[in-house]
Design a protein around this motif. Structure first.
Motif, PDB file in Angstrom:
ATOM      1  N   GLU A   1       0.839  -1.203   0.000  1.00 17.73           N
ATOM      2  CA  GLU A   1       0.000   0.000   0.000  1.00 17.73           C
ATOM      3  C   GLU A   1       0.877   1.257   0.000  1.00 17.73           C
ATOM      4  OE1 GLU A   1      -2.901   0.358   3.205  1.00 17.73           O
ATOM      5  OE2 GLU A   1      -2.638   2.538   3.143  1.00 17.73           O
TER       6      GLU A   1
ATOM      7  N   ILE B   1       2.218   1.758  -3.424  1.00 11.52           N
ATOM      8  CA  ILE B   1       1.188   2.283  -4.336  1.00 11.52           C
ATOM      9  C   ILE B   1       1.002   3.778  -4.100  1.00 11.52           C
ATOM     10  CG2 ILE B   1      -1.245   2.164  -4.998  1.00 11.52           C
ATOM     11  CD1 ILE B   1      -1.181  -0.799  -4.005  1.00 11.52           C
ATOM     12  N   ARG B   2       0.888   4.142  -2.823  1.00  9.74           N
ATOM     13  CA  ARG B   2       0.686   5.558  -2.492  1.00  9.74           C
ATOM     14  C   ARG B   2       1.832   6.409  -3.043  1.00  9.74           C
ATOM     15  NH1 ARG B   2      -3.134   6.882   1.318  1.00  9.74           N
ATOM     16  NH2 ARG B   2      -4.280   5.100   2.161  1.00  9.74           N
ATOM     17  N   LYS B   3       3.046   5.877  -2.909  1.00  4.55           N
ATOM     18  CA  LYS B   3       4.188   6.635  -3.424  1.00  4.55           C
ATOM     19  C   LYS B   3       4.125   6.757  -4.936  1.00  4.55           C
ATOM     20  CE  LYS B   3       7.460   6.540   0.213  1.00  4.55           C
ATOM     21  NZ  LYS B   3       8.876   6.568   0.505  1.00  4.55           N
ATOM     22  N   ALA B   4       3.729   5.667  -5.600  1.00  3.09           N
ATOM     23  CA  ALA B   4       3.626   5.712  -7.059  1.00  3.09           C
ATOM     24  C   ALA B   4       2.566   6.716  -7.503  1.00  3.09           C
ATOM     25  CB  ALA B   4       3.285   4.319  -7.594  1.00  3.09           C
ATOM     26  N   LEU B   5       1.558   6.913  -6.640  1.00  2.00           N
ATOM     27  CA  LEU B   5       0.497   7.854  -6.979  1.00  2.00           C
ATOM     28  C   LEU B   5       0.860   9.286  -6.604  1.00  2.00           C
ATOM     29  CD1 LEU B   5      -2.629   5.792  -5.920  1.00  2.00           C
ATOM     30  CD2 LEU B   5      -1.697   6.107  -8.209  1.00  2.00           C
ATOM     31  N   GLY B   6       2.057   9.455  -6.050  1.00  2.00           N
ATOM     32  CA  GLY B   6       2.529  10.812  -5.794  1.00  2.00           C
ATOM     33  C   GLY B   6       2.527  11.238  -4.347  1.00  2.00           C
ATOM     34  N   ALA B   7       2.390  10.273  -3.400  1.00  2.00           N
ATOM     35  CA  ALA B   7       2.446  10.655  -1.985  1.00  2.00           C
ATOM     36  C   ALA B   7       3.863  11.059  -1.627  1.00  2.00           C
ATOM     37  CB  ALA B   7       2.012   9.489  -1.117  1.00  2.00           C
ATOM     38  N   GLN B   8       3.998  12.207  -0.990  1.00  2.00           N
ATOM     39  CA  GLN B   8       5.319  12.603  -0.518  1.00  2.00           C
ATOM     40  C   GLN B   8       5.638  11.826   0.757  1.00  2.00           C
ATOM     41  OE1 GLN B   8       5.577  16.826  -0.129  1.00  2.00           O
ATOM     42  NE2 GLN B   8       5.123  17.160  -2.299  1.00  2.00           N
ATOM     43  N   ASN B   9       6.942  11.705   1.044  1.00  2.00           N
ATOM     44  CA  ASN B   9       7.357  11.004   2.258  1.00  2.00           C
ATOM     45  C   ASN B   9       6.655  11.562   3.486  1.00  2.00           C
ATOM     46  OD1 ASN B   9       9.009   9.685   0.545  1.00  2.00           O
ATOM     47  ND2 ASN B   9      10.944  10.440   1.398  1.00  2.00           N
TER      48      ASN B   9
ATOM     49  N   ILE C   1       3.154  10.201   3.946  1.00  2.00           N
ATOM     50  CA  ILE C   1       3.144   8.833   4.486  1.00  2.00           C
ATOM     51  C   ILE C   1       3.451   8.869   5.977  1.00  2.00           C
ATOM     52  CG2 ILE C   1       4.252   6.565   4.355  1.00  2.00           C
ATOM     53  CD1 ILE C   1       2.799   7.082   1.819  1.00  2.00           C
TER      54      ILE C   1
ATOM     55  N   PRO D   1      10.114   3.212  -3.154  1.00  2.00           N
ATOM     56  CA  PRO D   1       8.820   2.875  -3.767  1.00  2.00           C
ATOM     57  C   PRO D   1       8.848   1.571  -4.558  1.00  2.00           C
ATOM     58  CG  PRO D   1       9.747   4.917  -4.705  1.00  2.00           C
ATOM     59  CD  PRO D   1      10.569   4.554  -3.505  1.00  2.00           C
TER      60      PRO D   1
END
Ligand code: ADP
Ligand code: MG
Lengths: 439, 236
Positions: free
Chosen positions: A331, A334-342, A345, A432
């Protein structure tokens, strides 16, 4: 990313693993509830003591003492006497000046015994009373009807008398009579008979009954009556004797520390020209304060021990967060691939840890207060069954400590941040691609 | 004249599994992709297609070489910049869908919008619109485990398209689907390519699907061994 979204996410994640979330919270619940329980017990004891003090009527008085300092040489001289010259003692004039200067801040509590007096009832039976002169009532918890003795009664030398309901039964032989405004003739210890108007009635203290053997008739008992001190002195052609000790009631609307300083300053000024004297102003609440500070120390000490279990709870939270993050590695990828910054998270998992601790903390607070209540009521019923005589006097009060609750909430949040940060940071720093590959 | 969306020069990727057995996965890739191209990458398993794709998608950094995406040097960007690029300019579609479990289709589609900082109301509107585009409007409240493979992939495509990316990257998107469903997904890509003008890079094992694309790049052992080049009718 919005905070509310994180909160929603965290709630969803906790709801998905209800049992595990609850077990994780257990450490926090135990830690917080024991701290709250202990502080509730502590503040309840303090509150009970201060209420009991209040009930006895010892709470808002200053004791003022006059001391004489002696030089070593004075003490060694042949004509040394430790008796204080009367002209140096506290006088009525001083008290008048005090009332003039500070108005309603203080009420001096002068009382003087005038011995026994006798009266004849409406049926012409004789009975005796104890006469006390006072400036204003020392205690009015037993007040029933009419009014108490006032300072004005003293100034205007009014022949007012404040009696007990026992007196009403003795004098009128009938409890239904309204005694207020009735004139009674009282024969004083010097033999003169003086008329007084009844201004008020109080309940007879329960203690009265204990002084007499059961079955003693009312007429054989001696009740207390109060009259204005100055009226009595006037009648007897006496003047107020100088005093080395004063009791002064303070107005509870003001800050006692401020009042104590005022009083100290006032008397220091009064004795400025008489070196060798020392005025000490004491508040009976000081003793209460001393007991309170001892209880505080004990409460804090035990709370700290209890708080150690919070650390254990926090480690539990950290452990579960680490497990949760490993489980949700994909998860995170996935979030990182969708553009979540560190940082997003990290925030997500810190909020989750805080939420676990906060919910645990709130449950702990509720349990702690409930535990305190149960203990309080048990104590109350124990006291009433074991010491029924004193039950009235001991005002058991259960009061949770508000500061402790606030600290507990703050501490829960801090525990969440502290023990949640490391796992959350671990999640934030995941690569990621590794995270996406994880299974 | 179309402008280059991707410009890669001598990209090398190595994994270091202890000094002696250092592993070179990409051996100097040169690749230019123009705006609105529909490109297929083919090659054997383990040839480095996914590694290249992750590089293109700013999920990974090259060991050596330069990579310009929309004119910006990716290899010099920090984590925050890379995540912004992934959020705004790239849409990922994976073989195994990679929907977040226990989260409704709608919530999954909302995710990139959330990270873009879009307000809730607007986010909901856009997410519903996206589900509409992939013909999944009536399944917004469904959890991923309540959806078939094809449906999951359509939700994933909706999610990839959320922030109007200039580049859609699909790593074997039909690999886990039967031929018929795969066909439908492929049609969806064509539709997006034509209607939204999105540049699409597709990794596939199916020669038929690759044949449908404007251009085919073949990779073997970390090197491009053939490239059909930009066809004359690449820009429709
Ligand atoms: N983190 C890694 N460490 C070591 N080797 C890796 C790592 N990731 C991928 N590889 C290797 O790189 C090669 C290319 O993988 P990949 O790009 O996934 O191939 P494809 O997608 O073409 O099947 C494979 O041999 C794989 O084992
Ligand atoms: Mg692959």
């Amino acid at each position: 990313m919005q905070f509310t979204e994180n909160l929603r996410l965290a709630f969803a994640s906790l709801a998905a693993n209800k049992m595990r979330s609850l077990l994780t919270m257990l450490g926090i619940i135990i830690g917080i509830s024991s701290v709250i329980l202990i502080t509730t017990i502590g503040t309840s004891i303090q509150k009970t003591l201060s209420n009991t003090f209040n009930q006895i009527g010892a709470s808002n008085f200053f004791d003022v003492y006059l001391y004489q300092d002696y030089d070593y040489e004075d003490m060694m001289s042949d004509d040394f006497s430790d008796e204080m010259p009367e002209e140096d003692m506290f006088t009525r004039e001083m008290l008048d000046r005090l009332t003039e200067t500070y108005g309603d801040h203080f009420t001096p509590m002068l009382q003087q015994d005038f011995g026994n007096a006798t009266l004849r009832s409406v049926t012409n039976e004789e009975f005796s009373v104890m006469v006390t002169g006072e400036l204003s009532p020392v205690q009015d918890t037993l007040h029933l009807r009419g009014r108490t003795i006032t300072q004005r009664d003293n100034q205007e030398k009014i022949h007012a008398i404040y009696v007990s309901d026992l007196f009403v039964r003795q004098y009128f032989q009938d409890e239904t009579v309204d005694p207020i405004g009735q004139t009674v003739d009282m024969t004083l210890s010097n033999g003169s008979t003086i008329d007084f108007i009844i201004v008020g009635v109080c309940e007879t203290p329960e203690l009265m009954d204990k002084l007499y053997a059961p079955g003693t008739s009312d007429m054989e008992k001696t009740s207390n009556v109060t009259v204005p001190l100055d009226t009595m002195l006037d009648i007897l052609h006496q003047t107020q004797e100088p005093m080395m000790y004063l009791t002064i009631r303070w107005n509870t609307e003001y800050d006692p520390d401020m009042l104590q300083d005022e009083l100290q300053e006032f008397f220091e000024a009064e004795y400025a020209e008489k070196p060798g004297y020392q005025v000490i102003v004491q508040n009976e609440q000081i003793y209460l304060g001393m007991i309170n500070s001892v209880i505080n120390v004990i409460t804090i000490a035990i709370s700290i021990i209890a708080a150690i279990s919070l650390i254990v709870g926090g480690v539990g939270v950290m452990n579960i967060m680490l497990v949760s993050i490993t489980e949700r590695t994909k998860e995170i990828g996935i979030r990182k691939a969708l553009g979540a910054q560190n940082s997003a998270i990290r925030m997500q998992f810190v909020v989750e840890a805080i939420l676990i601790c906060l919910i645990g903390g709130i449950i702990g607070i509720i349990l702690g207060i409930a535990g305190g209540m149960i203990l309080g009521f048990t104590a109350k019923s124990l006291v009433t069954t074991i010491y029924p005589d004193y039950a009235q006097m001991i005002a058991i009060t259960v009061q949770p400590s508000v500061p402790a609750i606030l600290v507990a909430v703050g501490f829960s949040i801090l525990t969440g941040v502290f023990f949640g940060y490391y796992p959350a940071n671990k999640a934030a720093k995941m690569d990621p691609i590794d995270a996406l590959r994880y299974d | 004249m179309s402008k280059n969306i991707i410009s890669m020069r001598h990209i090398i990727k190595r994994y270091f599994i202890g000094k002696p057995n250092e592993l070179q996965i990409l051996n100097g890739i040169d690749l230019d992709v123009q705006e609105n191209e529909f490109l297929a990458i083919v090659g054997q398993s383990g040839s480095g297609k996914s590694t290249l794709m992750n590089m293109i998608g700013a999920l990974d950094r090259p060991t050596e070489g330069t990579y310009f995406l929309n004119g910006r040097d990716i290899s010099r960007m920090n984590d925050v910049q890379l995540s912004t690029i992934r959020n705004r300019e790239i849409g990922f579609v994976f073989q195994n869908f990679h929907l977040i479990p226990r989260m409704s289709a709608l919530k999954n589609v909302e995710m990139p919008l959330l990270y873009a900082g879009m307000p809730r109301r607007e986010r909901l509107r856009r997410a519903n619109e996206l589900l509409e585009i992939v013909d999944m409007a009536d399944r917004g409240s469904h959890q991923p485990n309540e959806l078939s493979g094809g449906q999951k992939q359509r939700v994933a495509i909706a999610r990839a398209m959320a922030n109007h990316p200039s580049l859609l990257l699909a790593d074997e998107p039909t690999g886990a689907l039967d031929t018929k469903t795969g066909r439908m997904i492929m049609d969806l890509f064509h539709q997006l390519h034509q209607q939204e003008g999105t540049t699409i890079i597709l990794i596939t094992h199916s020669p038929e699907l690759a044949q449908e694309c404007d251009r085919i790049v073949t990779i073997s052992d970390g090197s491009i061994i053939s490239d059909t080049g930009v066809t004359a009718d690449a820009v429709h």
